[in-house]
Design an enzyme around this catalytic site. Structure first.
Site, PDB file in Angstrom:
ATOM      1  N   GLY A  96       4.950 -25.370  21.509  1.00  0.00           N
ATOM      2  CA  GLY A  96       4.831 -24.496  20.345  1.00  0.00           C
ATOM      3  C   GLY A  96       4.911 -23.017  20.712  1.00  0.00           C
TER       4      GLY A  96
ATOM      5  CG  LEU B 136       2.082 -27.443  17.988  1.00  0.00           C
ATOM      6  CD1 LEU B 136       2.520 -28.628  17.134  1.00  0.00           C
ATOM      7  CD2 LEU B 136       1.964 -26.201  17.128  1.00  0.00           C
TER       8      LEU B 136
ATOM      9  CG  ASN C 277       5.780 -29.261  27.239  1.00  0.00           C
ATOM     10  OD1 ASN C 277       5.790 -28.954  26.051  1.00  0.00           O
ATOM     11  ND2 ASN C 277       4.684 -29.278  27.953  1.00  0.00           N
ATOM     12  CD  GLU C 278       7.597 -30.087  21.965  1.00  0.00           C
ATOM     13  OE1 GLU C 278       8.424 -29.838  22.879  1.00  0.00           O
ATOM     14  OE2 GLU C 278       7.106 -29.197  21.245  1.00  0.00           O
TER      15      GLU C 278
HETATM   16  N1  CO8 Z   1      -4.163 -27.756  23.249  1.00  0.00           N
HETATM   17  C1  CO8 Z   1      -5.491 -27.886  23.442  1.00  0.00           C
HETATM   18  N2  CO8 Z   1      -6.110 -27.538  24.583  1.00  0.00           N
HETATM   19  C2  CO8 Z   1      -5.348 -27.028  25.578  1.00  0.00           C
HETATM   20  C3  CO8 Z   1      -3.963 -26.872  25.435  1.00  0.00           C
HETATM   21  C4  CO8 Z   1      -3.360 -27.261  24.202  1.00  0.00           C
HETATM   22  N3  CO8 Z   1      -2.036 -27.141  23.972  1.00  0.00           N
HETATM   23  N4  CO8 Z   1      -3.479 -26.359  26.586  1.00  0.00           N
HETATM   24  C5  CO8 Z   1      -4.530 -26.197  27.404  1.00  0.00           C
HETATM   25  N5  CO8 Z   1      -5.672 -26.596  26.810  1.00  0.00           N
HETATM   26  C6  CO8 Z   1      -7.032 -26.551  27.352  1.00  0.00           C
HETATM   27  C7  CO8 Z   1      -7.146 -27.292  28.673  1.00  0.00           C
HETATM   28  O1  CO8 Z   1      -7.376 -28.671  28.457  1.00  0.00           O
HETATM   29  C8  CO8 Z   1      -8.337 -26.615  29.278  1.00  0.00           C
HETATM   30  O2  CO8 Z   1      -9.499 -27.123  28.642  1.00  0.00           O
HETATM   31  P1  CO8 Z   1     -10.875 -27.328  29.455  1.00  0.00           P
HETATM   32  O3  CO8 Z   1     -11.276 -25.958  29.910  1.00  0.00           O
HETATM   33  O4  CO8 Z   1     -11.771 -27.944  28.458  1.00  0.00           O
HETATM   34  O5  CO8 Z   1     -10.537 -28.253  30.604  1.00  0.00           O
HETATM   35  C9  CO8 Z   1      -8.191 -25.165  28.846  1.00  0.00           C
HETATM   36  O6  CO8 Z   1      -7.342 -25.206  27.693  1.00  0.00           O
HETATM   37  C10 CO8 Z   1      -7.545 -24.282  29.889  1.00  0.00           C
HETATM   38  O7  CO8 Z   1      -6.324 -24.866  30.321  1.00  0.00           O
HETATM   39  P2  CO8 Z   1      -5.810 -24.791  31.817  1.00  0.00           P
HETATM   40  O8  CO8 Z   1      -6.949 -24.928  32.763  1.00  0.00           O
HETATM   41  O9  CO8 Z   1      -4.689 -25.765  31.954  1.00  0.00           O
HETATM   42  O10 CO8 Z   1      -5.258 -23.281  31.874  1.00  0.00           O
HETATM   43  P3  CO8 Z   1      -4.171 -22.675  32.856  1.00  0.00           P
HETATM   44  O11 CO8 Z   1      -4.282 -21.201  32.687  1.00  0.00           O
HETATM   45  O12 CO8 Z   1      -4.278 -23.256  34.227  1.00  0.00           O
HETATM   46  O13 CO8 Z   1      -2.750 -23.151  32.266  1.00  0.00           O
HETATM   47  C11 CO8 Z   1      -1.193 -23.614  30.507  1.00  0.00           C
HETATM   48  C12 CO8 Z   1      -2.327 -22.717  31.011  1.00  0.00           C
HETATM   49  C13 CO8 Z   1       0.039 -23.423  31.398  1.00  0.00           C
HETATM   50  C14 CO8 Z   1      -0.871 -23.191  29.097  1.00  0.00           C
HETATM   51  C15 CO8 Z   1      -1.635 -25.091  30.576  1.00  0.00           C
HETATM   52  O14 CO8 Z   1      -2.903 -25.200  29.964  1.00  0.00           O
HETATM   53  C16 CO8 Z   1      -0.722 -26.053  29.910  1.00  0.00           C
HETATM   54  O15 CO8 Z   1       0.342 -26.372  30.421  1.00  0.00           O
HETATM   55  N6  CO8 Z   1      -1.140 -26.586  28.740  1.00  0.00           N
HETATM   56  C17 CO8 Z   1      -0.448 -27.635  28.054  1.00  0.00           C
HETATM   57  C18 CO8 Z   1       0.609 -27.082  27.195  1.00  0.00           C
HETATM   58  C19 CO8 Z   1       1.307 -28.156  26.450  1.00  0.00           C
HETATM   59  O16 CO8 Z   1       1.822 -29.114  26.989  1.00  0.00           O
HETATM   60  N7  CO8 Z   1       1.348 -28.014  25.136  1.00  0.00           N
HETATM   61  C20 CO8 Z   1       2.015 -28.949  24.307  1.00  0.00           C
HETATM   62  C21 CO8 Z   1       1.431 -28.922  22.953  1.00  0.00           C
HETATM   63  S1  CO8 Z   1       2.406 -29.918  21.858  1.00  0.00           S
HETATM   64  C22 CO8 Z   1       3.336 -28.831  20.952  1.00  0.00           C
HETATM   65  O17 CO8 Z   1       3.138 -27.657  21.001  1.00  0.00           O
HETATM   66  C23 CO8 Z   1       4.439 -29.323  20.041  1.00  0.00           C
HETATM   67  C24 CO8 Z   1       4.105 -30.607  19.440  1.00  0.00           C
HETATM   68  C25 CO8 Z   1       5.159 -31.114  18.499  1.00  0.00           C
HETATM   69  C26 CO8 Z   1       4.592 -32.361  17.870  1.00  0.00           C
HETATM   70  C27 CO8 Z   1       5.622 -33.222  17.327  1.00  0.00           C
HETATM   71  C28 CO8 Z   1       5.054 -34.614  17.047  1.00  0.00           C
HETATM   72  C29 CO8 Z   1       5.910 -35.400  16.124  1.00  0.00           C
END
Ligand code: CO8
Length: 260
Positions: free
Chosen positions: A111, A66, A135-136
């Site tokens: 997500g 997400l 990993n939430e």
């Molecule tokens: N949302 C928004 N922006 C993101 C996300 C995301 N999920 N993931 C990465 N970005 C952004 C980064 O901040 C970065 O932005 P900027 O260039 O402005 O600094 C850009 O995308 C590129 O990211 P990376 O440099 O980290 O890219 P890499 O290629 O090195 O890594 C990954 C890619 C492995 C995907 C890494 O970005 C990562 O681990 N991202 C986080 C993923 C994550 O933890 N997602 C969780 C989302 S929560 C969810 O999906 C379920 C929620 C359920 C909610 C329930 C509530 C009740």
């Protein structure tokens, strides 16, 4: 804005490939979710389409899950609209009549993992840099019951219990070992393997396979359908809490500082 989804349907085989192409990380924003659902709906209604392979055009990421920016600093109304779209994607993919195969050609956290688990079959690229999991808890947030249900259905209760609490991200071999993915193949063979596998699924008469799929999945789907509004208000009141907003901000800063 340019399309975040691209679809290629081969009418002779009945197989479509649905590409997510939203750089940098295919984060599931309201826009992407909306486009995704429209594309899937079109395929679902197209009698010539029997199976869909879901994959990414990006070199290292399947989907980052997400879009955290959709959950950070947004109005309750907007958060509710976003969550409804997340539910919609889950309902459409988990309940699809088509054969769905995830060709996981990059990292697939949260997500991204959910989307993969909604498919009938998962093939992941064998690359030590890629991981997959829900990993939430690591973000200080809680996967809702239907994320949990999907994981339990995929890997079983005990594995899900540990994985969800620890917010475990699995390497390819680990994911294969617990059954979170079904096949691990070299990066350049993910799509070929998906097509090969699709052939096996399409050899089964559609009606028999569809009824069987529905028998397995309908109770889980009905649970969300009958709790949809409550689930939205739960999400909105949870995500707009100051403490949760603070957790999300820290997590975002961590993502950004990682490369600084
Ligand atoms: N949302 C928004 N922006 C993101 C996300 C995301 N999920 N993931 C990465 N970005 C952004 C980064 O901040 C970065 O932005 P900027 O260039 O402005 O600094 C850009 O995308 C590129 O990211 P990376 O440099 O980290 O890219 P890499 O290629 O090195 O890594 C990954 C890619 C492995 C995907 C890494 O970005 C990562 O681990 N991202 C986080 C993923 C994550 O933890 N997602 C969780 C989302 S929560 C969810 O999906 C379920 C929620 C359920 C909610 C329930 C509530 C009740």
């Amino acid at each position: 804005t340019s399309p975040k989804i691209k679809v290629e349907l081969d009418s002779s085989t009945g197989v479509a490939v649905l590409w997510m192409q939203s750089a940098p990380v295919n984060s599931l924003s309201l826009d992407l979710l909306t486009e995704f659902c429209i594309s899937l709906e079109k395929l679902e209604m197209d009698k010539s389409c029997r199976g869909v392979i879901i994959t990414s055009t990006l070199p290292k990421v399947f989907s980052a899950g997400l879009d955290i920016l959709e959950m950070y600093g947004k109005s309750p109304e907007r958060c509710g609209e976003f969550w409804k779209a997340v539910q919609e994607m889950w309902l459409k993919v988990y309940g699809s009549d088509m054969v769905t195969i995830a060709a996981i050609n990059g990292s697939s956290p949260a997500g991204g993992c959910l989307l993969s688990m909604c498919c009938d079959y998962r093939i992941m690229a064998d690359n030590p840099r890629y991981s997959i999991g829900l990993n939430e808890t690591k973000l200080g947030i809680v996967a809702p019951f239907w994320f949990k249900d999907t994981m339990v259905k995929t890997v079983g209760n005990r594995t899900a219990e540990v994985a969800l609490q620890l917010g475990l991200m699995y390497s390819g071999p680990e994911a294969l070992n617990v059954g979170l993915v079904d096949q691990l193949v070299p990066q350049d063979q993910v799509l070929t393997a998906a097509h090969e596998n699709m052939t096996k699924w399409l050899a089964i008469p559609d009606h028999a396979r569809q009824i069987t799929k529905s028998m397995m999945r309908k109770p889980t789907i009905d649970k969300l359908l009958s709790n949809r509004e409550a689930d939205i208000s739960n999400f909105v009141s949870f995500i707009t809490k100051d403490s949760i907003q603070r957790s999300l901000r820290l997590y975002l800063e961590g993502l950004r500082s990682k490369k600084a």
